[in-house]
Each structure stands twice: as structure tokens, then as C-alpha cells.
Scaffold this active site. Sequence first.
Site, mmCIF file in Angstrom:
data_model
loop_
_atom_site.group_PDB
_atom_site.id
_atom_site.type_symbol
_atom_site.label_atom_id
_atom_site.label_comp_id
_atom_site.label_asym_id
_atom_site.label_seq_id
_atom_site.Cartn_x
_atom_site.Cartn_y
_atom_site.Cartn_z
ATOM 1 N N CYS A 139 0.845 -1.198 0.000
ATOM 2 C CA CYS A 139 0.000 0.000 0.000
ATOM 3 C C CYS A 139 0.884 1.253 0.000
ATOM 4 O O CYS A 139 1.782 1.366 -0.829
ATOM 5 C CB CYS A 139 -0.965 -0.045 1.187
ATOM 6 N N ASP A 292 -9.818 -4.639 -5.094
ATOM 7 C CA ASP A 292 -9.170 -3.650 -4.230
ATOM 8 C C ASP A 292 -9.879 -2.310 -4.394
ATOM 9 O O ASP A 292 -9.734 -1.636 -5.410
ATOM 10 C CB ASP A 292 -7.687 -3.533 -4.623
ATOM 11 N N HIS A 321 -8.082 -5.570 -0.790
ATOM 12 C CA HIS A 321 -6.833 -4.899 -0.411
ATOM 13 C C HIS A 321 -6.140 -5.585 0.764
ATOM 14 O O HIS A 321 -4.906 -5.619 0.818
ATOM 15 C CB HIS A 321 -7.141 -3.449 -0.053
#
Length: 394
Positions: A139, A292, A321
Amino acid sequence: MTTHRPPGILSSLLALAARARRGPPAVGLTPCDEVWRENKWRLLRYRATRPPAERWRTPILLVPSLINRYYVLDLAPGRSFVEYLVAAGHDVFIIDWGTPTAEDRFVTFDDVCHRYLGRAVRKTAAYSPDGVCHVLGYCLGGTLATIYTAAEPARVASLVALAAPIDFAHGGLLATWTRSPGFDVDALVDGFGNVPWPLMQASFQLLKPTANLAKLVGLLDRAWDDEFLDGFMATERWGNDNVSFPGACYRRYIGDLYRDNALVAGTMRLGGKPARLDAIDCPVLAVTFEHDHIVPTAAATALLAHVSSPDQAQLHLRGGHVGAVVSKKAAAGLWPQLSRWWAVRDTDAARGLGDDADDGDAADGHGDADDAGADDDAAADDADGPDADAPAPS
């Protein structure tokens, strides 16, 4: 253990109440050593559990998001990416960014991405016979790892960007919000100092407003599945254990990346140096997930369109995610594929090291204070060196 499920919401609630009495599952249980601590952050080392002759040559540095706890990558036994990697013969390091306090409101983007991450890369690379390490960023951690690699490629053997936003023009709703006239980042930082984690968590929840309701329905439906509940509660514990964003760092994060899209535009700088994606020529893997809702696929795959790496690939998997990274499905799919990707490139770990090290700071001609600080850090790292029982080359 999964048992037969009696019908009825009341029965499900009773089952959940019984499970809740046992408390939340423990997280972050893989044994590790703290090999560095500075301000709030620290570097953790997880040693490969195979005999030295069966270990891989190059250590792996995992870079979590700045606003989440590191233990999502070491969630719980059977759901731990780290546990899987050390069992497969990889020496693993993780950055724990820690919890910023009021005094950290002046911590800058350069402090985090250049000084702290840079020291973590150098410390990890010191355990490699080639003086390099593989870097995986998850991320926002993937964004930071990419920016660092673009500015300081010397010790990075390969880069894995796991659900990492790169092109913020395709950043979805989060990008739209941060560019709206009503989003006054200066007022936010001036008012709060550090950006409060509840505020950031609320923005993620607004991306998928019905997620909590769907989660509750799923929880009731599987209230009799103890294995599911353990994983669910561990993930929920992590999801509600966020940290605030250092104010000065956040101000530049929004301005440079969300508003100016500086990384893709080629105008990003780190520590006084250019951080251009086309300067990245090491092996690169971009991992994206079908569902995601935080990092759209287009925002992540842009990395591959801009790097110079002849060895580049995208791994696109089903899942969301977080779930796609820590679930049992990840243990059967994502984790083995990442381990194999590193294993194939293990013998090429020293590729380009000499050239990059020679080019280094002098090639850019920047001699500002930030560079001097980074050089001081590097010298300190060299002096510290790895500990005495660093793994022997396999």
C-alpha cells in the site's frame, strides 16, 4: 474447529458471544529480533528457519503502510506472510513505523522515506553477501519503497509493489476528495498536528459504506466456524489499530502525490535528489487485486509503464486490499508466487550494484544538507554492520 451450524440469528449471536469470551487472538507471534530503533520506528529481523545451506542469499525488507501496524504481514499462525517466508528459507526484515506523538508533527516526508527507510534498506542489505536486499512495499509502503528506489537504487536488488498507488490520477475517490477545494490540507495539519487515525479510517470506510453491514451478515452466517472467526478477529484487531500520520509528512504526501502526481510526472524529489521512475532498472513486480477498493488497478500498474526495468511483471489476483494478503487463499497463492519470484532472482541479486554505488550522490551533484545527513546515516550504518550471526551465503 468448524462445527455444525444450528439455524437462527439467536444461535449465531450466542456462538459469537462464546467466542468473544475467549478474547482476541494473539497477533505478530513469529519470533524476531529488534536490530534498530530510532525515534518511534524500529527494524525487526525474522530469521530463516531452514539450515544455512537451504537459505536464500538475499534478505527481504517488508515496508508496511505508514498508517497501519506492521503485524498485518505477521498476523497470526497460518495467516502470517512472514511465517511463510522464513519457513521457505528467506531472511525477512520489517519496518515497524511505531506511533507518532505530538512531537512528531514536524517529521517530514524526507525523514520517513529517505532517512528512516534508507537506514532500513542499508541495515537489511548489510546482512547480504552482495550488500543488497529485496524490497516489498505494501500500500503506501509500496509508494514509499518505489520513491526510495527511484532516488537511491544502489542497495535494492528488486522491488515488489504490493497494492501500491503510483499514478494518483487514477487513485479513485481518495484522489478526488484530496483535490476538492473543500479539502484544506494546511488547515488540517495546522489544526491537528498529526492527522488523526480515526479521520483517515473514516475516509477508507466511506469508500465502501456498506462494508460493515456486509461484514456483520457474513459474521452471523459463519458464527460456527472457529477458524474463520479467529482470522476475522485478528484482521479486525489490526484494522482498528491504526496510527496517525505525521503532519509535515502528510502535507507533502497530499501535495506532491495526490495533487501534483509528481511521481508519474517525473518531478518527485527525495533528499534533494530526483526520484524518477525511469531510474528504476532492477526487477520489478506490481501486485494488484481484482476487488481492491482502496488502490485501483490502474493506479498500481502505472509503475510498469514508467520504470526502465527489463525484468518487470504484473501479478493480478482475485481478492481485496487486505484479505488477499492475509487470508488462507494468500497462503496458497500469493505467498508461494512471491517466494518463487524472489528465488528465481536470487542469483542475480548483485546486478548493477557496483555501477549504482559509484554513481550515487556524486552523479547528481547535490551536496545539500539532506544529502549530508543521509551520508552520515550511511556511514553510521557501515560502522554498525550486521550482527555476528548473520546468515552465511547459501
